[in-house]
Design a protein around this motif. Structure first.
Motif, short mmCIF file in Angstrom:
data_model
loop_
_atom_site.label_atom_id
_atom_site.label_comp_id
_atom_site.label_asym_id
_atom_site.label_seq_id
_atom_site.Cartn_x
_atom_site.Cartn_y
_atom_site.Cartn_z
N UNK A 56 0.85 -1.17 0.00
CA UNK A 56 0.00 0.00 0.00
C UNK A 56 0.90 1.24 0.00
N UNK A 57 0.47 2.28 -0.70
CA UNK A 57 1.24 3.52 -0.73
C UNK A 57 0.33 4.69 -0.40
N UNK A 58 0.95 5.79 -0.03
CA UNK A 58 0.20 6.99 0.33
C UNK A 58 0.12 7.94 -0.87
N UNK A 59 -0.69 8.97 -0.74
CA UNK A 59 -0.81 9.96 -1.80
C UNK A 59 0.52 10.70 -1.98
N UNK A 60 1.24 10.86 -0.87
CA UNK A 60 2.56 11.52 -0.94
C UNK A 60 3.53 10.70 -1.78
N UNK A 61 3.41 9.38 -1.70
CA UNK A 61 4.29 8.51 -2.49
C UNK A 61 3.89 8.52 -3.96
N UNK A 62 2.61 8.69 -4.24
CA UNK A 62 2.17 8.85 -5.63
C UNK A 62 2.73 10.15 -6.18
N UNK A 63 2.72 11.19 -5.35
CA UNK A 63 3.30 12.48 -5.76
C UNK A 63 4.78 12.30 -6.10
#
Length: 201
Positions: A56-63
């Motif tokens: 699972x990843x966070x929105x910050x990691x998608x950024x």
């Protein structure tokens, strides 16, 4: 690409295969092949699952993926609907809510006014090409400034320096070209519409 430091998976999502992503990435790099499109799944609980790293990843990691120019797509885990644009807009919203927003209220209001406007399609293309031109300018600036000392960097960034004037001149010229092309397209469409209505002589 950086590996995610997310928490372990819960039930209902595919379980990670230890070492599989690393081995596959290494094999692809050795073969000299381009990495495939990275697929991120969004679950009903709003969690984002990276199928490449099996985490699972966070929105910050998608950024960060965006900042790294990684190719990826976000899809709904159930319907497979493409949610990439909504995720990118969510990232922009968070950035704009921060301490250093990029757009003023006036700019945002003007963008909103273009929705439903006859010029909407032209404005979208105009902004896209201008942003790309500005990104190209940024890349050139980074290349030109490699190895510069702080003093030389200050001179380089001086708006009156010949090098900076040359690059900014190219950007302005590209912007004018894009605007001219947009005007020509508008004129052609207007002429076609008048001809279809029998109003053109």
């Amino acid at each position: 690409m950086q590996k995610s430091k997310s928490s372990s998976l819960k039930s209902g999502a595919p379980q990670p295969q230890e070492g599989a992503a690393t081995d596959a990435a290494g094999a692809k790099a050795a073969a000299g092949k381009a990495a495939p499109l990275r697929v991120i799944k969004k679950y009903p609980n709003r969690r984002l699952y990276d199928t490449e790293t099996s985490t699972y990843i966070t929105l910050a990691e998608v950024r960060q993926l965006v900042m790294d120019s990684a190719l990826f797509v976000v899809r709904d885990a159930k319907s497979n609907e493409d949610l990439t644009r909504s995720i990118l807009l969510q990232i922009i919203l968070e950035e704009e809510a921060g301490v250093a927003p990029m757009f003023t209220e006036a700019v945002l209001a003007n963008i909103i006014r273009f929705y439903g406007n006859a010029m909407q399609g032209f404005m979208g293309a105009y902004l896209e090409k201008n942003v790309q031109s500005f990104m190209d300018l940024q890349v050139k600036m980074a290349e030109q400034s490699k190895g510069l000392s702080p003093e030389m960097w200050a001179q380089f960034m001086n708006a009156k320096s010949p090098m900076m004037q040359g690059m900014m001149g190219n950007y302005v010229e590209q912007s004018k070209t894009v605007f001219t092309q947009m005007q020509e397209q508008m004129q052609q469409q207007s002429e076609q519409m008048l001809a279809a209505l029998g109003l053109k002589r």
